[in-house]
Design a protein around this motif. Structure first.
Motif, PDB file in Angstrom:
ATOM      1  N   ASN A 305     -36.643   3.482   3.259  1.00 36.96           N
ATOM      2  CA  ASN A 305     -36.523   4.241   4.511  1.00 36.96           C
ATOM      3  C   ASN A 305     -37.680   3.982   5.486  1.00 36.96           C
ATOM      4  N   TYR A 310     -33.293   0.588   7.422  1.00 36.70           N
ATOM      5  CA  TYR A 310     -32.867   1.491   6.347  1.00 36.70           C
ATOM      6  C   TYR A 310     -33.423   2.893   6.566  1.00 36.70           C
ATOM      7  N   SER A 311     -33.748   3.213   7.815  1.00 39.83           N
ATOM      8  CA  SER A 311     -34.411   4.480   8.128  1.00 39.83           C
ATOM      9  C   SER A 311     -33.546   5.697   7.827  1.00 39.83           C
ATOM     10  N   SER A 312     -32.228   5.506   7.799  1.00 41.63           N
ATOM     11  CA  SER A 312     -31.338   6.641   7.508  1.00 41.63           C
ATOM     12  C   SER A 312     -31.087   6.818   6.016  1.00 41.63           C
ATOM     13  N   SER A 315     -27.325   4.287   0.393  1.00 39.83           N
ATOM     14  CA  SER A 315     -26.161   4.936  -0.222  1.00 39.83           C
ATOM     15  C   SER A 315     -26.193   4.850  -1.738  1.00 39.83           C
TER      16      SER A 315
END
Length: 542
Positions: A305, A310-312, A315
């Motif tokens: 993150n 990939y800050s969100s 999965s």
């Protein structure tokens, strides 16, 4: 202009986990490469008029087979071929090109981390439209076709100039020679915080990257030195050579020993890394510390993150079965999916396509994410640099903090290379025959709780892959895994994976082999490695 050439089938063209790999003289047999390429085309439907990507790692025989593949693509009805300048495309870059330009698929010429040269290794792999390696249903069909093929199609035209960027038409097909680096470098810049990494380097943080005279050299020069401003000389051995400079382009502690020694010595750089022949594997080193691929996967997933791409969050995580369970603990804490698959990146494709996972890894130094459908050495290096830039801590500090948070999975792989194939298969079969009797037995002070031959049931397409490795599980969570590698070209490679979990922080600085000594002894006791293979010690320990 289109020739149909009669041929005789070969019976040894069964693809392994990463395509067909043989010694160069095998591929140089009459029609050997042609038979396999035609078998690929004969096993596909719907490619007429579509785009095919072709490239390789620059090893010996790369250019010759690329010329053949281009002419055969034209004869078989493809509408366009995109080929890397000089025949160069790293495996992850080829995956990105397939995806970005919506190609039908791609042919990648590489034997990955295996040595190159006139008597060394060569390989051909087919990747499908999602950019990933062909699944087993396609590779099985290719093998079936290769055993009965009686002719192949090829355009009777001069060779293409692979060194000049641009497009031309041949036999009704467009051939575009493209810059092999630009699209990939742009993708990396979109995923990672280049200004933060650039600032880290401007503050005097030193890095060294060993391209091992393999395919990542041009990519690393452009990204690390040109775009991120690392000093000239930070990227070493950056010119791809047909024989990789006479070295084995495998980024492990044996074949990248010079880099390892530098990172363990006085006045070491803050960060060291290497990649392999085709650019899909990585070696991560900090000042005075080697980060195991299994730990690297877990740490990258836990800190992903921090990178803009990939800050969100992620999965999920997927790992190959032999890879340590360190990543499982990260997935549990993050509350995301965790999948265990057979060895081979193709098994991650469905999970990535369905967005069930974001980051994947294998203990054999392969790590990657949903940005492509291959493992990606430079991606892993850049994510590490992004994490270092944001956290402002050393590699060693980040690793030790991770162990303090999640516990440490002591882990090692012992490789017995070029073992007699019959002896290796006999060893595995003997283990397979004992699986029902092992649970409940004591091996020294270790109690076996379960034993099986790993089988994978794909939740997306319903396929089942059996006989993927013998697992011996012990009370307390330790385990030993035995499997035969599918990436070699001579004899068989027996791989033994040993793992123990240690939660106690006071026991996190033990020597790995000492921490695993009882399990290493148990592996010998269970499998009779010495007597069955004639080997007293492994060829490589990682």
């Amino acid at each position: 202009m289109i020739k149909i050439v009669p041929t005789t089938p070969y019976q040894d063209q069964k693809p392994g986990t990463s395509g067909l790999r043989k010694k160069v003289p095998v591929f140089q047999q009459p029609n050997y490469a042609e038979n396999f390429i035609q078998s690929i085309f004969d096993s596909l439907d719907g490619y007429q008029g579509k785009t095919l990507v072709i490239g390789g790692d620059g090893r010996f025989y790369n250019r010759e087979v690329i010329q053949t593949a281009i002419k055969m693509a034209a004869a078989n009805g493809f509408g366009k071929v995109m080929v890397g300048q000089g025949g160069i495309l790293s495996t992850p870059a080829a995956s990105h090109i397939i995806r970005k330009y919506k190609a039908f698929g791609g042919i990648i010429l590489s034997a990955s981390h295996n040595p190159g040269g006139p008597t060394e290794d060569f390989g051909i792999k087919y990747n499908i439209g999602n950019g990933g390696p062909a699944p087993e249903k396609i590779t099985d069909a290719i093998y079936v076709r290769s055993k009965v093929i009686d002719a192949y199609k090829i355009a009777n035209i001069p060779d293409i100039n692979l060194d000049r960027i641009g497009s031309q038409s041949i036999a009704g097909m467009t051939v575009s020679v493209i810059d092999p680096v630009e699209d990939y470098a742009n993708l990396m810049e979109s995923l990672f915080d280049f200004p933060a990494i650039r600032n880290l380097l401007n503050l005097g943080f030193r890095i060294v990257f060993d391209a091992m005279h393999a395919v990542t050299g041009p990519y690393a020069k452009e990204i690390f030195e040109n775009r991120l401003g690392a000093p000239l000389g930070s990227v070493r051995n950056f010119v791809p050579l047909p024989d990789f400079g006479g070295h084995h382009p495998d980024p492990n502690l044996v074949h990248a020993k010079e880099l390892y020694d530098e990172m363990m010595g006085d006045n070491a750089p803050g960060f060291g890394a290497a990649s392999d022949g085709d650019g899909d594997r990585n070696l991560i080193l900090g000042e005075g510390i080697f980060v195991t691929p299994s730990d690297s996967l877990a740490i990258l997933a836990a800190n992903a993150n921090l990178a803009p791409g990939y800050s969100s969050g992620i999965s999920g995580i997927a790992r190959s079965m032999p890879t340590s369970q360190a990543a499982d603990r990260v997935a549990a804490r993050l509350g995301v999916n965790m999948f265990e698959t057979p060895t081979g990146w193709k098994f991650f494709g469905n999970l990535l396509d369905e967005d069930l996972v974001t980051i994947c890894g294998e203990e054999s130094a392969g790590t990657g994410s949903s940005h492509v459908r291959e493992k990606d050495g430079l991606w892993a290096v850049l994510l590490w640099l992004n994490i270092l830039a944001v956290r402002g801590e050393s590699v060693a500090d980040i690793v030790r903090q991770h162990w303090a948070t999640y516990g440490r999975n002591y882990y090692s792989r012992h490789d017995y290379e070029e073992v007699d194939a019959a002896a290796a298969n006999s060893l595995i079969e003997a283990l397979r025959n004992r699986l029902d009797t092992l649970p409940g037995t004591m091996i020294g002070h270790l109690k076996v709780t379960a034993a099986d031959d790993f089988a994978y049931h794909d939740k997306i397409d319903g396929s089942v892959s059996k006989n993927q490795g013998i697992r011996i599980l012990f009370e307390g969570g330790s385990r030993i895994v035995f499997r035969l590698s599918g990436t070699g070209t001579s004899g068989a490679t027996l791989r033994v994976y040993i793992e123990r979990y240690e939660e106690d922080c006071m026991k996190h600085d033990l020597d790995t082999q000492e921490a695993l000594a009882d399990l290493i002894a148990a592996a010998e006791s269970i499998a009779d490695i010495r007597s069955r293979t004639g080997r007293d010690t492994p060829s490589v320990i990682t």
